[in-house]
Write a protein that holds these residues in place. Structure first.
Motif, mmCIF file in Angstrom:
data_model
loop_
_atom_site.group_PDB
_atom_site.id
_atom_site.type_symbol
_atom_site.label_atom_id
_atom_site.label_comp_id
_atom_site.label_asym_id
_atom_site.label_seq_id
_atom_site.Cartn_x
_atom_site.Cartn_y
_atom_site.Cartn_z
ATOM 1 N N GLY A 66 -1.131 39.273 5.162
ATOM 2 C CA GLY A 66 -0.542 40.356 4.370
ATOM 3 C C GLY A 66 -1.272 40.575 3.063
ATOM 4 O O GLY A 66 -1.397 41.716 2.594
ATOM 5 N N GLU A 67 -1.770 39.491 2.457
ATOM 6 C CA GLU A 67 -2.527 39.623 1.208
ATOM 7 C C GLU A 67 -3.898 40.241 1.464
ATOM 8 O O GLU A 67 -4.409 40.993 0.634
ATOM 9 N N ARG A 68 -4.495 39.940 2.607
ATOM 10 C CA ARG A 68 -5.744 40.610 2.959
ATOM 11 C C ARG A 68 -5.492 42.110 3.103
ATOM 12 O O ARG A 68 -6.309 42.943 2.679
ATOM 13 N N GLY A 69 -4.358 42.453 3.701
ATOM 14 C CA GLY A 69 -4.003 43.863 3.823
ATOM 15 C C GLY A 69 -3.839 44.532 2.473
ATOM 16 O O GLY A 69 -4.213 45.704 2.305
ATOM 17 N N GLU A 70 -3.314 43.797 1.498
ATOM 18 C CA GLU A 70 -3.149 44.368 0.155
ATOM 19 C C GLU A 70 -4.493 44.692 -0.477
ATOM 20 O O GLU A 70 -4.625 45.686 -1.196
ATOM 21 N N LEU A 71 -5.512 43.861 -0.237
ATOM 22 C CA LEU A 71 -6.841 44.171 -0.752
ATOM 23 C C LEU A 71 -7.335 45.496 -0.158
ATOM 24 O O LEU A 71 -7.877 46.348 -0.875
ATOM 25 N N GLY A 117 -2.413 47.995 7.191
ATOM 26 C CA GLY A 117 -1.124 47.857 7.852
ATOM 27 C C GLY A 117 -1.169 46.973 9.082
ATOM 28 O O GLY A 117 -0.171 46.343 9.448
ATOM 29 N N LEU A 118 -2.314 46.901 9.734
ATOM 30 C CA LEU A 118 -2.446 46.117 10.961
ATOM 31 C C LEU A 118 -2.720 44.636 10.692
ATOM 32 O O LEU A 118 -2.490 43.795 11.566
ATOM 33 N N ALA A 119 -3.195 44.322 9.494
ATOM 34 C CA ALA A 119 -3.688 42.971 9.204
ATOM 35 C C ALA A 119 -2.679 41.880 9.541
ATOM 36 O O ALA A 119 -3.048 40.822 10.063
ATOM 37 N N ASP A 120 -1.391 42.099 9.258
ATOM 38 C CA ASP A 120 -0.394 41.050 9.458
ATOM 39 C C ASP A 120 0.553 41.338 10.616
ATOM 40 O O ASP A 120 1.633 40.744 10.697
ATOM 41 N N LYS A 121 0.153 42.234 11.512
ATOM 42 C CA LYS A 121 1.060 42.630 12.586
ATOM 43 C C LYS A 121 0.884 41.842 13.880
ATOM 44 O O LYS A 121 1.666 41.999 14.807
ATOM 45 N N ASP A 122 -0.133 41.008 13.958
ATOM 46 C CA ASP A 122 -0.367 40.268 15.194
ATOM 47 C C ASP A 122 -0.730 38.831 14.844
ATOM 48 O O ASP A 122 -1.896 38.488 14.681
ATOM 49 N N ALA A 123 0.306 38.002 14.733
ATOM 50 C CA ALA A 123 0.083 36.587 14.396
ATOM 51 C C ALA A 123 -0.167 35.739 15.627
ATOM 52 O O ALA A 123 -0.284 34.521 15.531
ATOM 53 N N GLY A 124 -0.242 36.364 16.786
ATOM 54 C CA GLY A 124 -0.455 35.627 18.024
ATOM 55 C C GLY A 124 0.746 35.778 18.936
ATOM 56 O O GLY A 124 1.632 36.603 18.716
#
Length: 509
Positions: A66-71, A117-124
């Motif tokens: 999620g923090e990567r997505g914020e960048l 928006g996609l960065a934290d949507k697929d944790a496995g």
């Protein structure tokens, strides 16, 4: 001159004086836009090592998704803030119109926001192992150090298609724009730094593909290569990457069919055929450079297409009246002119264009008039090869099967379109066309959330969409036995008693 960005700092090239700079020209009038640094092989090593250290020791790969997505969202906000500046740089650097440059920046912003928006949507995902004593899951991790190499026709857009998902996945990278159009990428890297990317995550090198690009591809600290460009260079990239067993993503262009049935809306189909072929002077990997028209419509369609093509206004991309800009360089224009001469020699009929404009104000630029050929067959180089200029060839078809056969008669398979008022015909033809994107009654739009890439020799892998993120991720299967018990599979091994003596049959001696 500090135009290289390595490990969080703007640095000079380590090349020898006289070999450390390149002049960037405006294709409109050959004027000098800038002089920039050219990296040396030692700079490639510095950048690769910085990216490797940032991957193994830096915070970025372990940063919460999620923090990567914020960048990425902050980068998108900065793109909005500097939209006009970036569009102007792109227009000056490539020759495209300012309106096209603005569209590019808007599209780039949408790509960064999509992957934010996609960065934290697929944790496995959990996998059913069929055993209540087992927890099995698949997780995703970044590939590692990525070498990202973009072409000159869409320098900012094509680089962003690689950068955004690579960052979202947690990779570190070395990026290289074309030596012909580096200016907007330099500005983009400045925005990425301003947004707060840690040192070593994004490293920028400038220089030729033959020198800097090849060194990036073969460097042992690079794990993945993503390249967009011509098929000849793509073959070299693929072969060089194979030696190090690197992951490769290639987008190598297309020779794209634009199929028009007689029942299509005439005015709209002509209008879109012009845009498909001559947008950005045809210097578009998905350009509709093969027009395939139903026989009963052919003559009227070509006549109207030529009439409108002759009225296209060439000029400076910064002039609002300009509809079509120059080609990127004198060398590239020479290449396109050779295809035109060969087509005439091969028997194709030149309907319009095929020459440089007579306007003396355009004499110093790299212009060609929009060009239309009829009487074309698929064995002609002008039809088979990616000319990458303002040249469209026209072929005829009599029925649906022949239209599909012609559309698929290419080594490429990037994109194509079908025009008809019959929805059933449209769906059948689109389904049979062997191309990565097929438009129905439209041409050129793409969506950040929809995969982009080609069949055949148009490349390997996909950009954009969920698959575009997967290009930069490794899947890992983690299997946990939560109630481990001795297997006793080796009969020669018997358990020891508490006193250390050997047991037989499970009973103490």
């Amino acid at each position: 001159m500090k135009d290289l960005y390595i490990d969080g700092d703007w640095v000079a090239s380590s090349s020898e004086p006289g070999e450390d700079t390149r002049t960037v020209l405006n294709p409109y009038d050959s004027s000098v836009l800038a002089t920039v640094a050219e990296a040396a092989s030692a700079d490639v090593g510095r950048a690769a090592h910085a990216a490797r250290l940032a991957f193994h020791r830096g915070p970025w790969p372990a940063t919460v998704a999620g923090e990567r997505g914020e960048l990425l969202r902050r980068i998108a906000d900065l793109l909005v803030r500097d939209r006009e500046e970036l569009a102007r740089i792109e227009s000056l650097d490539t020759g495209k119109t300012l309106a096209e440059g603005r569209i590019d920046v808007d599209d780039i912003t949408a790509v960064f926001r999509y992957y934010a928006g996609l960065a934290d949507k697929d944790a496995g995902r959990l996998v059913d192992a069929g055993n209540p004593d087992v927890v099995s899951r698949v997780t995703y991790e970044p590939v590692g150090v990525c070498a990202l190499i973009a072409p000159w026709n869409y320098p900012l857009l094509q680089m962003s298609w690689k950068l955004a998902p690579a960052l979202a996945a947690g990779n570190t990278m070395i990026i290289k724009p074309s030596e012909l159009t580096p200016l907007s990428t330099i500005r983009l890297v400045a925005l990425i730094a301003e947004a707060g990317a840690p040192p070593g995550v994004v490293n920028l090198l400038l220089g030729s593909g033959a020198e800097v690009g090849s060194a990036m591809v073969t460097h042992p600290e690079v794990d993945l290569v993503s390249f967009t460009g011509g098929i000849a260079t793509g073959r070299k990239v693929m072969a060089a990457a194979a030696d190090g067993i690197k992951r490769v993503a290639l987008e190598l262009g297309g020779k794209n069919p634009n199929v028009v049935f007689a029942d299509a809306d005439f005015d709209t189909a002509v209008d879109y055929a012009l845009a498909a072929a001559f947008f950005h002077s045809g210097q578009v990997c998905s350009a509709g450079s093969r027009l395939i028209v139903e026989e009963s419509l052919h003559d009227d369609f070509v006549a109207e297409l030529a009439h409108r093509a002759e009225a296209i206004r060439l000029g400076n991309g910064l002039d609002p009246a300009t509809e079509c800009g120059p080609l990127i360089s004198a060398e590239h224009r020479d290449k396109v002119e050779r295809y035109i001469a060969q087509a005439i020699e091969d028997g194709a009929k030149l309907v319009t264009g095929g020459h440089r404009p007579e306007d003396p104000e355009l004499a110093d630029g790299f212009f060609l008039r929009p060009t239309i050929f009829t009487g074309c067959t698929s064995d002609m180089p002008v039809v088979a090869d990616e000319v990458f200029g303002p040249v469209v060839t026209v072929e005829r078809f009599r029925d649906e099967d022949e239209a599909v056969t012609l559309a698929n008669d290419t080594d490429y398979g990037l994109a194509g379109a079908v025009w008809t008022s019959d929805a059933s015909v449209a769906q059948r033809v689109a389904g049979r066309m062997r191309h990565g994107t097929v438009w129905i009654n439209d041409y050129h739009p793409y969506l950040p959330q929809a995969e982009w890439g080609g069949f055949g020799r148009s490349g390997i892998g996909r950009e954009l969409g969920a698959a575009g993120l997967d290009e930069y991720r490794e899947a890992k299967h983690i299997y946990q036995n939560i109630r481990p018990q001795p297997m006793r599979w080796f009969t020669g091994a018997e358990p020891l008693s508490e006193t250390g003596t050997r047991q037989k049959g499970g009973s103490p001696q």
